[in-house]
Structures are given as structure tokens and as C-alpha cells.
Design a protein around this motif. Structure first.
Motif, PDB file in Angstrom:
ATOM      1  N   GLU A  29     -40.473 -16.630 -49.366  1.00  0.00           N
ATOM      2  CA  GLU A  29     -39.155 -15.520 -48.922  1.00  0.00           C
ATOM      3  C   GLU A  29     -38.859 -15.602 -48.290  1.00  0.00           C
ATOM      4  O   GLU A  29     -39.002 -16.138 -47.173  1.00  0.00           O
ATOM      5  CB  GLU A  29     -40.807 -14.099 -49.081  1.00  0.00           C
ATOM      6  N   ALA A  30     -37.607 -14.584 -48.132  1.00  0.00           N
ATOM      7  CA  ALA A  30     -36.383 -14.781 -47.335  1.00  0.00           C
ATOM      8  C   ALA A  30     -36.460 -13.534 -47.558  1.00  0.00           C
ATOM      9  O   ALA A  30     -36.180 -12.376 -48.241  1.00  0.00           O
ATOM     10  CB  ALA A  30     -35.305 -15.872 -47.398  1.00  0.00           C
ATOM     11  N   GLY A  31     -35.992 -12.677 -46.354  1.00  0.00           N
ATOM     12  CA  GLY A  31     -35.378 -11.511 -46.372  1.00  0.00           C
ATOM     13  C   GLY A  31     -34.062 -10.966 -46.468  1.00  0.00           C
ATOM     14  O   GLY A  31     -33.254 -10.330 -45.728  1.00  0.00           O
ATOM     15  N   ASP A  32     -33.017 -12.242 -45.660  1.00  0.00           N
ATOM     16  CA  ASP A  32     -31.820 -11.835 -45.447  1.00  0.00           C
ATOM     17  C   ASP A  32     -31.163 -13.620 -45.893  1.00  0.00           C
ATOM     18  O   ASP A  32     -32.322 -15.037 -45.620  1.00  0.00           O
ATOM     19  CB  ASP A  32     -31.708 -11.590 -44.029  1.00  0.00           C
ATOM     20  N   LEU A  33     -30.008 -13.756 -46.001  1.00  0.00           N
ATOM     21  CA  LEU A  33     -29.218 -15.239 -45.621  1.00  0.00           C
ATOM     22  C   LEU A  33     -29.689 -16.162 -44.903  1.00  0.00           C
ATOM     23  O   LEU A  33     -30.307 -17.368 -45.345  1.00  0.00           O
ATOM     24  CB  LEU A  33     -27.860 -14.848 -46.416  1.00  0.00           C
ATOM     25  N   PRO A  34     -29.775 -15.561 -43.737  1.00  0.00           N
ATOM     26  CA  PRO A  34     -30.396 -17.063 -42.771  1.00  0.00           C
ATOM     27  C   PRO A  34     -31.722 -17.470 -43.273  1.00  0.00           C
ATOM     28  O   PRO A  34     -31.492 -18.604 -43.269  1.00  0.00           O
ATOM     29  CB  PRO A  34     -29.514 -16.075 -40.955  1.00  0.00           C
ATOM     30  N   ALA A  35     -32.334 -16.446 -42.805  1.00  0.00           N
ATOM     31  CA  ALA A  35     -33.523 -16.405 -43.407  1.00  0.00           C
ATOM     32  C   ALA A  35     -33.446 -17.375 -44.940  1.00  0.00           C
ATOM     33  O   ALA A  35     -34.018 -18.866 -44.935  1.00  0.00           O
ATOM     34  CB  ALA A  35     -34.919 -16.041 -43.707  1.00  0.00           C
ATOM     35  N   ALA A  36     -33.015 -17.593 -45.643  1.00  0.00           N
ATOM     36  CA  ALA A  36     -32.885 -17.864 -47.393  1.00  0.00           C
ATOM     37  C   ALA A  36     -32.010 -19.813 -46.451  1.00  0.00           C
ATOM     38  O   ALA A  36     -33.370 -20.515 -47.504  1.00  0.00           O
ATOM     39  CB  ALA A  36     -31.462 -17.566 -48.101  1.00  0.00           C
ATOM     40  N   ASP A  37     -31.624 -19.396 -46.136  1.00  0.00           N
ATOM     41  CA  ASP A  37     -30.796 -20.840 -45.513  1.00  0.00           C
ATOM     42  C   ASP A  37     -32.016 -21.859 -45.139  1.00  0.00           C
ATOM     43  O   ASP A  37     -31.709 -22.714 -45.677  1.00  0.00           O
ATOM     44  CB  ASP A  37     -29.579 -21.121 -44.380  1.00  0.00           C
ATOM     45  N   GLU A  38     -32.834 -21.715 -44.051  1.00  0.00           N
ATOM     46  CA  GLU A  38     -33.711 -22.178 -44.088  1.00  0.00           C
ATOM     47  C   GLU A  38     -34.812 -22.365 -44.093  1.00  0.00           C
ATOM     48  O   GLU A  38     -35.057 -23.509 -44.037  1.00  0.00           O
ATOM     49  CB  GLU A  38     -33.835 -21.009 -42.058  1.00  0.00           C
ATOM     50  N   ALA A  39     -35.174 -21.670 -45.308  1.00  0.00           N
ATOM     51  CA  ALA A  39     -35.848 -22.047 -46.587  1.00  0.00           C
ATOM     52  C   ALA A  39     -35.640 -23.407 -47.480  1.00  0.00           C
ATOM     53  O   ALA A  39     -36.610 -24.496 -47.593  1.00  0.00           O
ATOM     54  CB  ALA A  39     -36.586 -20.950 -47.477  1.00  0.00           C
ATOM     55  N   LEU A  40     -34.256 -23.190 -47.631  1.00  0.00           N
ATOM     56  CA  LEU A  40     -33.571 -23.768 -48.660  1.00  0.00           C
ATOM     57  C   LEU A  40     -33.488 -25.267 -47.801  1.00  0.00           C
ATOM     58  O   LEU A  40     -33.545 -26.273 -48.224  1.00  0.00           O
ATOM     59  CB  LEU A  40     -32.191 -23.662 -48.751  1.00  0.00           C
ATOM     60  N   VAL A  41     -33.817 -25.493 -46.684  1.00  0.00           N
ATOM     61  CA  VAL A  41     -32.870 -26.608 -45.613  1.00  0.00           C
ATOM     62  C   VAL A  41     -34.358 -27.168 -45.765  1.00  0.00           C
ATOM     63  O   VAL A  41     -34.681 -28.975 -45.876  1.00  0.00           O
ATOM     64  CB  VAL A  41     -32.733 -26.102 -44.542  1.00  0.00           C
ATOM     65  N   HIS A  42     -35.448 -26.586 -45.365  1.00  0.00           N
ATOM     66  CA  HIS A  42     -36.775 -27.061 -45.485  1.00  0.00           C
ATOM     67  C   HIS A  42     -37.368 -27.678 -46.486  1.00  0.00           C
ATOM     68  O   HIS A  42     -38.227 -28.514 -46.842  1.00  0.00           O
ATOM     69  CB  HIS A  42     -38.449 -25.720 -45.191  1.00  0.00           C
ATOM     70  N   HIS A  43     -37.034 -27.325 -48.118  1.00  0.00           N
ATOM     71  CA  HIS A  43     -37.208 -27.339 -49.032  1.00  0.00           C
ATOM     72  C   HIS A  43     -35.942 -28.471 -49.627  1.00  0.00           C
ATOM     73  O   HIS A  43     -35.716 -28.718 -50.488  1.00  0.00           O
ATOM     74  CB  HIS A  43     -37.636 -26.994 -50.093  1.00  0.00           C
ATOM     75  N   ARG A  44     -35.328 -29.476 -48.728  1.00  0.00           N
ATOM     76  CA  ARG A  44     -34.053 -29.992 -49.205  1.00  0.00           C
ATOM     77  C   ARG A  44     -34.163 -30.990 -50.451  1.00  0.00           C
ATOM     78  O   ARG A  44     -33.676 -30.990 -51.556  1.00  0.00           O
ATOM     79  CB  ARG A  44     -33.078 -30.361 -47.762  1.00  0.00           C
ATOM     80  N   LEU A  45     -35.435 -31.752 -50.093  1.00  0.00           N
ATOM     81  CA  LEU A  45     -35.696 -32.839 -50.714  1.00  0.00           C
ATOM     82  C   LEU A  45     -36.035 -32.566 -51.920  1.00  0.00           C
ATOM     83  O   LEU A  45     -35.535 -33.455 -53.196  1.00  0.00           O
ATOM     84  CB  LEU A  45     -36.766 -34.126 -49.890  1.00  0.00           C
TER      85      LEU A  45
END
Length: 57
Positions: A29-45
Motif C-alpha cells: 500500500e502507498a498513500g501517495d506517489l512518492p511512497a508508490a515510487d519507493e515501493a516500486l523501487v523496492h520491488h524493481r527486480l
């Protein structure tokens, strides 16, 4: 399958995430776009390994 729910309304995000988890999905879950970006970077591979043939139809 893992999904990312991005929603700034906490109650709505919680409800959608709970419904998806109830359906057997892993949910981030992400509450905003910066948090979403962080989550996507975390799961990038994991995301980079997806091929067009793997897409859900």
C-alpha cells in the motif's frame, strides 16, 4: 501475485487492500506517489522480470 494499491484516502485504501488480500493477493500500500515510487523501487527486480507473455489477460 503482488499488487500495489495507491490511494490517498486511508479508509478506501484499507478497504481495497483488504478485499484484494481476501482474494489471495499479496498487497503493498502507498498513500501517495512518492511512497508508490519507493515501493516500486523496492520491488524493481521482480517487476523487471515480468515479460509481456506473463501479463494477466
Amino acid at each position: 501475485m503482488r499488487v500495489l494499491v495507491v490511494e490517498d484516502d486511508d479508509d478506501l485504501r484499507f478497504a481495497v487492500a483488504a478485499a484484494l488480500r481476501g482474494g489471495g493477493l499479496a498487497v503493498d500500500e502507498a498513500g501517495d506517489l512518492p511512497a508508490a515510487d519507493e515501493a516500486l523501487v523496492h520491488h524493481r527486480l521482480r517487476l523487471c522480470r515480468l515479460r509481456p507473455d506473463d501479463a494477466v489477460r
